[in-house]
Design a protein around this motif. Structure first.
Motif, short mmCIF file in Angstrom:
data_model
loop_
_atom_site.label_atom_id
_atom_site.label_comp_id
_atom_site.label_asym_id
_atom_site.label_seq_id
_atom_site.Cartn_x
_atom_site.Cartn_y
_atom_site.Cartn_z
N PRO A 103 0.82 -1.21 0.00
CA PRO A 103 0.00 0.00 0.00
C PRO A 103 0.85 1.26 0.00
N SER A 104 0.19 2.37 -0.27
CA SER A 104 0.89 3.66 -0.25
C SER A 104 1.28 3.99 1.17
N ALA A 105 2.30 4.88 1.31
CA ALA A 105 2.84 5.19 2.63
C ALA A 105 1.84 5.96 3.48
N ASP A 106 0.97 6.76 2.85
CA ASP A 106 0.06 7.62 3.59
C ASP A 106 -1.35 7.42 3.05
N PRO A 107 -2.06 6.43 3.55
CA PRO A 107 -3.39 6.13 3.03
C PRO A 107 -4.36 7.29 3.23
N SER A 108 -5.31 7.38 2.31
CA SER A 108 -6.23 8.52 2.31
C SER A 108 -7.63 8.11 2.74
N LEU A 109 -8.36 9.10 3.16
CA LEU A 109 -9.77 8.96 3.51
C LEU A 109 -10.57 9.95 2.66
N PHE A 110 -11.52 9.42 1.91
CA PHE A 110 -12.38 10.27 1.09
C PHE A 110 -13.71 10.46 1.83
N VAL A 111 -14.15 11.70 1.91
CA VAL A 111 -15.34 12.04 2.68
C VAL A 111 -16.32 12.83 1.81
N LYS A 112 -17.59 12.49 1.93
CA LYS A 112 -18.63 13.25 1.25
C LYS A 112 -19.64 13.72 2.29
N MET A 113 -20.04 15.01 2.17
CA MET A 113 -20.94 15.60 3.16
C MET A 113 -22.35 15.71 2.60
N VAL A 114 -23.30 15.96 3.47
CA VAL A 114 -24.70 16.01 3.09
C VAL A 114 -25.00 17.15 2.11
N ASN A 115 -24.20 18.21 2.15
CA ASN A 115 -24.42 19.33 1.24
C ASN A 115 -23.77 19.11 -0.13
N GLY A 116 -23.18 17.93 -0.35
CA GLY A 116 -22.60 17.62 -1.65
C GLY A 116 -21.11 17.87 -1.75
N THR A 117 -20.53 18.56 -0.81
CA THR A 117 -19.09 18.79 -0.84
C THR A 117 -18.35 17.52 -0.48
N ASN A 118 -17.12 17.40 -0.99
CA ASN A 118 -16.30 16.24 -0.65
C ASN A 118 -14.85 16.67 -0.55
N LEU B 117 -17.98 7.56 3.56
CA LEU B 117 -16.59 7.41 3.97
C LEU B 117 -15.96 6.31 3.13
N SER B 118 -14.81 6.60 2.54
CA SER B 118 -14.12 5.61 1.72
C SER B 118 -12.65 5.58 2.11
N LEU B 119 -12.19 4.38 2.51
CA LEU B 119 -10.78 4.17 2.86
C LEU B 119 -10.26 3.06 1.96
N PRO B 120 -9.76 3.38 0.77
CA PRO B 120 -9.45 2.36 -0.23
C PRO B 120 -8.13 1.63 -0.04
N ARG B 121 -7.19 2.16 0.78
CA ARG B 121 -5.90 1.50 0.90
C ARG B 121 -5.32 1.69 2.29
N ILE B 122 -5.92 1.04 3.29
CA ILE B 122 -5.34 1.12 4.62
C ILE B 122 -4.66 -0.20 4.95
N THR B 123 -3.94 -0.25 6.06
CA THR B 123 -3.21 -1.44 6.48
C THR B 123 -3.62 -1.80 7.90
N PRO B 124 -3.25 -2.99 8.38
CA PRO B 124 -3.59 -3.34 9.77
C PRO B 124 -3.10 -2.33 10.79
N GLN B 125 -2.01 -1.60 10.51
CA GLN B 125 -1.52 -0.62 11.47
C GLN B 125 -2.47 0.57 11.60
N ASP B 126 -3.42 0.70 10.66
CA ASP B 126 -4.39 1.78 10.72
C ASP B 126 -5.68 1.37 11.41
N LEU B 127 -5.73 0.15 11.96
CA LEU B 127 -6.96 -0.37 12.51
C LEU B 127 -7.45 0.46 13.70
N ASP B 128 -6.54 0.85 14.58
CA ASP B 128 -6.95 1.66 15.74
C ASP B 128 -7.55 2.98 15.29
#
Length: 437
Positions: free
Chosen positions: A5-20, A44-55
């Protein structure tokens, strides 16, 4: 296993007003700020996390998200083939915290089966794939009941998930009906697929696509692999009672049995062969022959009226044709699309259709057959004679074909005269019969 996986996994967020927006999973200040907006998050979308990101993932989901409709989590695991995930990564998704969730997609991570709140109640779309652990931490029967409690569930995709479930060898006395289900897609080892299908009841109107994970190990009688995918009690798959059309198809390295019901919904059983196994063409054809021979074991409960066979029939014996077609006594239409170059394969088919159903039944095989379409065979005199004899025999016993179409490949060894001669003979024996050269 997945790639690194990439070194710094990303989190994609979409809000109720349509912004992301996108932020780093490992940025604690960003996550703390996000939690202050929990009331407005819809995706909420976390497409590339690792077990170290579980907490961090638990921290993110350990809050009430009243408007969250979709959650996507894909956890990558070590690519070292000797590494085993002994500590099972899991999520708890109680309905009280996710009351409006409609789509849940989990890869490489499991979900706990909370006895009180196993799944969000309005879930419509569920994907669970690639469970990495070896701990059987979820009861299959409990999982089936949890699915039933999702009364709006329309789509389920399960892949490489069998290791998570305990109780696979235990029968379910009353499998729950998933009333809203429209499509089930499952890819796993045959034993688990059979157990899973035996623990739920799927509506007869649903589309079902099943892929056997055989990992390059093929049964000596390959066709029985399809049988092993089925539940012990076919009443949990009522589509079998509705199937009127079947197809046996070999396409590159994929073998498929396709059953279709009058409402156009399908049951697809498939086995993907490993390309690296280096199977020769002869071996491919032998596997195909086994699939044809065992067709009746799969669709024994189906009122099949139409059958289609697509592939190379060079290894299909008369015995195999008998085994397949005798299991389809209500057949009205037969279509054979031959990719091979052996005219003897088609000849054996016509010889089979002239045989009696059994020693005690003088009726020919498929006595109600009305339409026969054969394409791609090589033009040979023995084949033409077999066609002639078949049509003649069926006419004698009152099972005359109403329509026959045969498209042959020219070999250059026989002239148009022979073809025209037999074409005239066919025309005398049945309406609509034709042979093209």
């Amino acid at each position: 296993m997945s790639t690194a996986p990439s070194a710094d996994p990303s989190l994609f967020v979409k809000m109720v007003n349509g912004t992301n927006f996108t932020l780093s999973v490992r940025s604690i200040p960003a996550l703390v700020a996000l939690k202050r907006q929990a009331q407005n998050i819809t995706l909420l979308s976390l497409p590339r996390i690792t077990p170290q990101d579980l907490d961090t993932l638990h921290l993110l989901l350990d809050m009430t998200l009243p408007l969250l409709e979709e959650l996507f989590v894909k956890m990558d695991h070590p690519i070292d083939p000797t590494s085993t995930c002994l500590s099972t990564p899991t999520l708890s998704l109680p309905a009280s915290r996710f009351p409006r969730m409609k789509k849940l997609h989990l890869e490489g991570i499991a979900v706990t089966m909370d006895p009180e709140e196993p799944f969000p109640p309005f879930l419509r779309h569920l994907v669970m794939k690639n469970y990495p652990g070896v701990q059987r931490c979820v009861s299959l029967a409990r999982f089936a009941r949890a699915l039933q409690e999702c009364s709006y569930l329309e789509f389920i995709r399960i892949g490489n998930l069998g290791n998570i479930f305990s109780g696979q060898n235990q029968d379910s006395p009353k499998p729950p009906l998933l009333r809203a289900l429209k499509q089930l897609v499952i890819a796993d080892q045959p034993a688990f697929v059979s157990a899973f299908l035996g623990h739920i009841c799927i509506p007869a109107t649903a589309n079902v696509h099943i892929t056997a994970d055989v990992k390059g190990v093929y049964d000596a009688d390959f066709g029985t692999t399809f049988v092993k995918l089925l539940p012990h009690d076919l009443r949990t798959l009522p589509i079998f009672k509705e199937i009127t059309s079947v197809e046996v198809n070999l396409s590159q390295n994929t073998y498929r049995l396709i059953g279709q019901a009058p409402m156009r919904n399908n049951l697809v059983l498939e086995v993907n062969l490993d390309v690296e196994m280096g199977l020769g063409m002869m071996k491919h054809n032998q596997l195909y022959e086994s699939a044809i021979r065992n067709l009746g074991l799969v669709f024994c409960a189906s009122p099949v009226a139409v059958a289609t066979f697509v592939g190379d029939f060079s290894c299909v014996s008369q015995e195999s044709w008998c085994g397949s077609l005798c299991a389809l006594p209500s057949l009205l239409k037969l279509k054979v699309d031959d990719f091979g170059k052996d005219s003897n394969a088609a000849r054996r088919l016509f010889e089979t259709l002239a045989l009696p159903t059994s020693p005690n039944d003088a009726r020919v095989i498929c006595p109600h057959l009305q339409v026969l379409f054969v394409r791609g065979v090589m033009c040979r005199i023995p084949l033409l004679e077999a066609i002639d004899n078949c049509l003649d025999r069926r006419a004698e016993v009152g099972s005359q074909l109403q329509q026959v179409q045969i498209e042959m490949k020219s070999t250059g060894a026989h002239g148009q005269g022979e073809v025209l001669h037999y074409q005239t003979e066919y025309t005398l024996m049945a309406n609509g019969n034709s042979v093209t050269h």
